[in-house]
Design a protein around this motif. Structure first.
Motif, PDB file in Angstrom:
ATOM      1  N   ILE B 302       0.839  -1.203   0.000  1.00 26.22           N
ATOM      2  CA  ILE B 302       0.000   0.000   0.000  1.00 26.22           C
ATOM      3  C   ILE B 302       0.874   1.253   0.000  1.00 26.22           C
ATOM      4  O   ILE B 302       0.642   2.188  -0.774  1.00 26.22           O
ATOM      5  CB  ILE B 302      -0.970  -0.013   1.199  1.00 26.22           C
ATOM      6  CG1 ILE B 302      -2.015  -1.123   1.008  1.00 26.22           C
ATOM      7  CG2 ILE B 302      -1.652   1.346   1.378  1.00 26.22           C
ATOM      8  CD1 ILE B 302      -2.865  -1.417   2.227  1.00 26.22           C
ATOM      9  N   ARG B 304       3.837   1.410  -1.121  1.00 27.41           N
ATOM     10  CA  ARG B 304       4.464   1.416  -2.441  1.00 27.41           C
ATOM     11  C   ARG B 304       3.496   1.991  -3.484  1.00 27.41           C
ATOM     12  O   ARG B 304       3.879   2.838  -4.301  1.00 27.41           O
ATOM     13  CB  ARG B 304       4.871  -0.032  -2.757  1.00 27.41           C
ATOM     14  CG  ARG B 304       5.647  -0.247  -4.010  1.00 27.41           C
ATOM     15  CD  ARG B 304       6.889   0.587  -4.149  1.00 27.41           C
ATOM     16  NE  ARG B 304       7.933   0.319  -3.194  1.00 27.41           N
ATOM     17  CZ  ARG B 304       8.753   1.266  -2.734  1.00 27.41           C
ATOM     18  NH1 ARG B 304       8.644   2.530  -3.146  1.00 27.41           N
ATOM     19  NH2 ARG B 304       9.690   0.984  -1.858  1.00 27.41           N
ATOM     20  N   ALA B 305       2.226   1.549  -3.416  1.00 25.28           N
ATOM     21  CA  ALA B 305       1.242   2.082  -4.364  1.00 25.28           C
ATOM     22  C   ALA B 305       1.011   3.577  -4.135  1.00 25.28           C
ATOM     23  O   ALA B 305       0.812   4.335  -5.088  1.00 25.28           O
ATOM     24  CB  ALA B 305      -0.073   1.310  -4.268  1.00 25.28           C
ATOM     25  N   THR B 308       3.166   5.728  -6.066  1.00 25.49           N
ATOM     26  CA  THR B 308       2.801   5.885  -7.476  1.00 25.49           C
ATOM     27  C   THR B 308       1.682   6.889  -7.669  1.00 25.49           C
ATOM     28  O   THR B 308       1.357   7.233  -8.794  1.00 25.49           O
ATOM     29  CB  THR B 308       2.316   4.550  -8.101  1.00 25.49           C
ATOM     30  OG1 THR B 308       0.977   4.300  -7.681  1.00 25.49           O
ATOM     31  CG2 THR B 308       3.196   3.387  -7.706  1.00 25.49           C
TER      32      THR B 308
ATOM     33  N   ARG C 324       1.734   1.620 -11.572  1.00 24.56           N
ATOM     34  CA  ARG C 324       3.028   2.054 -12.112  1.00 24.56           C
ATOM     35  C   ARG C 324       3.490   3.340 -11.479  1.00 24.56           C
ATOM     36  O   ARG C 324       2.745   4.302 -11.460  1.00 24.56           O
ATOM     37  CB  ARG C 324       2.916   2.330 -13.604  1.00 24.56           C
ATOM     38  CG  ARG C 324       3.085   1.128 -14.467  1.00 24.56           C
ATOM     39  CD  ARG C 324       3.007   1.542 -15.908  1.00 24.56           C
ATOM     40  NE  ARG C 324       4.302   2.015 -16.387  1.00 24.56           N
ATOM     41  CZ  ARG C 324       5.282   1.204 -16.746  1.00 24.56           C
ATOM     42  NH1 ARG C 324       5.149  -0.088 -16.656  1.00 24.56           N
ATOM     43  NH2 ARG C 324       6.433   1.690 -17.179  1.00 24.56           N
ATOM     44  N   GLU C 325       4.724   3.414 -11.083  1.00 21.24           N
ATOM     45  CA  GLU C 325       5.230   4.654 -10.473  1.00 21.24           C
ATOM     46  C   GLU C 325       5.131   5.833 -11.432  1.00 21.24           C
ATOM     47  O   GLU C 325       4.753   6.915 -11.060  1.00 21.24           O
ATOM     48  CB  GLU C 325       6.680   4.478 -10.027  1.00 21.24           C
ATOM     49  CG  GLU C 325       6.839   3.424  -8.956  1.00 21.24           C
ATOM     50  CD  GLU C 325       7.462   3.949  -7.671  1.00 21.24           C
ATOM     51  OE1 GLU C 325       7.926   5.090  -7.645  1.00 21.24           O
ATOM     52  OE2 GLU C 325       7.464   3.188  -6.692  1.00 21.24           O
TER      53      GLU C 325
ATOM     54  N   PRO D 292       5.004  -2.219  -6.884  1.00 24.56           N
ATOM     55  CA  PRO D 292       3.924  -2.751  -6.041  1.00 24.56           C
ATOM     56  C   PRO D 292       3.352  -4.044  -6.626  1.00 24.56           C
ATOM     57  O   PRO D 292       2.997  -4.079  -7.801  1.00 24.56           O
ATOM     58  CB  PRO D 292       2.852  -1.645  -6.059  1.00 24.56           C
ATOM     59  CG  PRO D 292       3.317  -0.592  -7.011  1.00 24.56           C
ATOM     60  CD  PRO D 292       4.610  -1.010  -7.624  1.00 24.56           C
TER      61      PRO D 292
END
Lengths: 328, 328, 328, 328
Positions: B302, B304-305, B308, C324-325, D292
């Motif tokens: 989460i 990490r997302a 983005t 996606r980043e 992610p």
């Protein structure tokens, strides 16, 4: 007198839609008239006994006759069905295992609403779906009665010691009347807002509890695998930002604390099935309000999966054992 | 004298493999000889300044010349590279952003180990992979030096006020020597076990923190959707079993608490990227030790997302905003 | 004749509880009597047009008058409300956006059941909670009518081309009667079992679809980050055990396939909100049947979170972009 | 001749850094010179036997002498250690259980690189961390040899029947040389890109497979709980957008398909431990590339948790049993 005044104030403020509140507030709060109590299980019996201790005559019933005995010996009068209780008492507390039981006890053929008197105060301390609480409130209002939800936090021990926390939802004008009774059975009585708010608060608390317990179990397990001493790790967490009730007051790792289920092979406490049930309410509420609860959902699924692997009746802190390779 | 005695005791107890500990323990702990400090960022600079305040001469370096100025004005001597610091000081503290920086500063061409003196005490307060800490300890031991990991809990504010918590891993005999310096910079100095244990404790704490914060954000959001007042809900959680540091000390909902990032548009605090980084260490450690961490993994994903979706540099409590429909 | 015989067989086999089936089966299946159609949205209009094309007179209604026009021009008769349609037709198809609409159209004050004739066949192609389908079936049975659920797989394109798949739940004896109409609008008509089974099958399919799409998006993104060419990776997956409909027929990575939403900035297709809605049904069904669905739950939460981040109206394959980043 | 020409072209195109490629390409591809094979386990033995069948002399070794016998009887020459194999063969295939084995076989004291000849082609078919593949390639290049990773998809059956799929990473100029050998052992040989790409493709495939299998198990279980027939549900999914390899070719529900592990009490097939291991690589790769992978992470955790509950050595499709209440 204050109550009467409050009644009049409401009369003027809220117009005639709530004119019956004047009557409601005429319920005597000074003299100890009988209180109805429906649901004499592990929680209900000690709760009702605490009402008796405070001098309230108790008129009770339960579907299981074997549940009567203990409370009868303590001086309660036992009747046949909820309708008869409603006929004799104008304040009634219900403490039942699930939504269908609540629906039956209130709206069934011999349910409370069959004989409820105008102005009766109905307090439901069951943990159920908030949507059902709202339905019961509407049904009660049609009969001129007032329904409040007041689920509890705390287990059988807290019930015996009158240390429960009550989270109360319902019309604010009736909160004092509810509080008079609930303080006999609990240490904290918190007003949460409109009907269903008590259940909402309970669900929220238990969701965060359920997440925190799994988080604590994962963290303790990882630390142990990395070579840390469990007691030391618990100490570090509890003095740092990782602290939570599960790490601090109810640590799931055997040997870290005394007097908690993890010190007793996860017996007693709060069963995994019950936690899964409460997280089911959280899930339902989140789905219907379009609220994302990623960790709450996953926690729900983990407790659900534990039920499939033999942990249904162990305390929910046994998730530590579930997650350990050597555990099973 | 006690130190000397401790040295002899170790000599007899642990045989000649650790004979150099006698020498190590001869480092003067009474007089204030210079202390090396490498890494003068947002955390390192106030930490080094606190050493100066306690009367320790500081010999420092950093790869970015603009980092020198402030500490130089406070009286520190600035050298060109870690090797030169190692040539002048027999106690060195490092505070660096990531594993590659630590590897470079210790084992690079102008790194500490190029000129380290026998018996030097090396304390690394960076948050890095515990595996790297262990590698550095082995490399240091080959040169006759002692490496300890001592990552911190607490941010820039705590660093300035000398209120950090240090979690220390390394040979127990050297803990007192490390503690002498670390107490100048922190309020708590906890010995966690062998080398890498400090990092392990830090990782565990931050994993539980990361879980607790998302759990709190979900719970507060769900409660608000169900009609509860956020302040009231926070109060109920904090007196119940849902309580955790994130609900209690760092609530993610704007308007519930003062003086936390949620009260300031999630600025300052502990960035989402940093939390994601720490949970990456937790994930790596769990994968390599075959430990299941379902909520820890999901929390990692989460954060990490969130990186983005524009939350990389906001405080990690902005997960509340990320999860709210009306939020973005 | 076969239908009649079937009716008699049922009469004997299933006793008088289902005596009305004899009547039901007397509905003419040979001559093309009028068919009712309620719900003329993006899906309903082309479906009803396909009935007209097959020579069935159509009697229709919708709450939004602007929906009438197109079908009226094609030759359908438009009436005021569902009750009137029920008065004129003994086979009725409903295609509505959600459970409350279905409840209203069937049981509301001017709903179908107000004027439904004995033996009428009611086919609901809406995607709704299976519990509601069962309630409608019970209500219909009380009026002597037969209710079947028949949700569809396939979008507006498939509806126009009569290529939908219908998943049908209800009494098996009526399946042929339903199939006669449904084959005019779809390529596959599958009998799934008792009432609610069509919804159950639809929910199951969409849950696995929702999981597979996120899994494909994660996998493609990870492979790209690891240096793989997206087209090559898709090819490898599709010839290996990673293959799924989302990787093969509806790849979420722009540039891998033509003619899918990922090739058109995720416009058209199946909106994230709709996927989140369907996964909400899956979640509800899983909670009420105590079934663990860890990935299904998490997928639900991810689509729900996407709705908070601006993806509500994009095709659900935009989860690739969400993860996606560089995406946002 | 074509090979020689290709060598020259590379010489001019890529400058003297790759001048040794001219030599590499001089390896005879027409005559069948001996091929080295290291790792004679369940997979390696049938793979090496297929090389013998195609007329290649095989020079092999393994750390376990009991592994030799079968291949020796088939005509292979057995040597003492990898270094000796490298002394005799200029094309070597390795098939080993894990990263540490690969490191040992290549760079250990009696490893391949101790005696490898310039221009030797080294093909590693083990499934390992892509980072280790890259390290081995660098180490091989220093000795003038060429390393390619070529992990396989398919089990022992596919290995025996030469039906494996090879996913190959490494310099493109050497792909033909690798393909010559790999086509003797597999049905598909796919070039994926630079060194490590084969592992990356394998990891991606297995992550999506691991997700798809749990998704299928959840979906089938939910459908069964909702009253659907498992075979019918599988049929519906497989003709709809829920279709995936796990639903279609390897259904996890006993009774749905023949010839798969679910039809044989989850024996044989691909063990849960191995799936957990591969998802560990996916997790590591995702963490290090900041990607992610929410469902991939959760799938990893579920297989990991299954290992704690007695499913370690069962086929990974036993997740269906793990998730069923009545299952255990």
């Amino acid at each position: 007198m204050a109550a009467l005044f409050r009644g009049y104030r409401n009369f003027y403020k809220r117009s005639n839609r709530h004119v019956e509140l004047t009557l409601v507030s005429c319920r005597s709060m000074a003299s100890k008239t009988p209180v109805g109590f429906i649901g004499l299980g592990n929680m209900g019996t000690p709760m009702a006994r605490n009402l008796l201790k405070h001098g309230y005559p108790v008129i009770a019933t339960d579907v299981f006759p074997e549940s009567f005995k203990e409370l009868q010996d303590s001086g309660a009068q036992i009747l046949d069905c909820p309708a008869e209780v409603a006929d004799k008492a104008d304040r009634i507390i219900t403490m039942l295992p699930s939504s269908p039981n609540v629906i039956e006890v209130y709206t069934g053929p011999s349910g409370i609403l069959k004989k409820v008197k105008k102005g009766t105060l109905l307090i439901d301390s069951s943990t159920i779906n908030p949507a059902v609480s709202k339905e019961m409130a509407v049904a009660a209002e049609k009969m001129g009665a007032v329904f409040m939800d007041a689920p509890v936090s705390g287990g059988v021990g807290a019930a015996s010691l009158a240390k429960l926390t009550f989270m109360v939802g319902g019309v604010e004008e009736e909160f004092n009347a509810a509080q008079e009774l609930l303080t006999c059975m609990g240490a904290n009585v918190v007003y949460c807002g409109q009907v269903g708010s008590g259940q909402a608060a309970k669900i929220c608390n238990n969701m965060l509890l359920g997440i925190g317990m799994i988080g604590t179990a994962e963290t303790m397990n990882l630390g142990i695998r990395l070579g840390l001493d469990p007691k030391l790790l618990a100490k570090i967490l509890n003095m740092s930002s990782g602290q939570c009730w599960s790490s601090d007051k109810y640590n799931p790792v055997p040997g870290v604390m005394e007097g908690v289920p993890s010190a007793n092979n996860y017996q007693g406490g709060f069963g995994t099935t019950l936690m899964a049930k409460d997280l089911g309410f959280a899930q339902d509420s989140a789905t219907s309000t379009l609220t994302p609860i990623p960790l709450g959902s996953l926690a729900h699924q983990i407790y659900r999966a534990m039920c499939t692997c033999g942990y249904a009746n162990k305390d929910f802190s046994s998730v530590f054992q579930f997650l350990r390779e050597e555990g099973v």
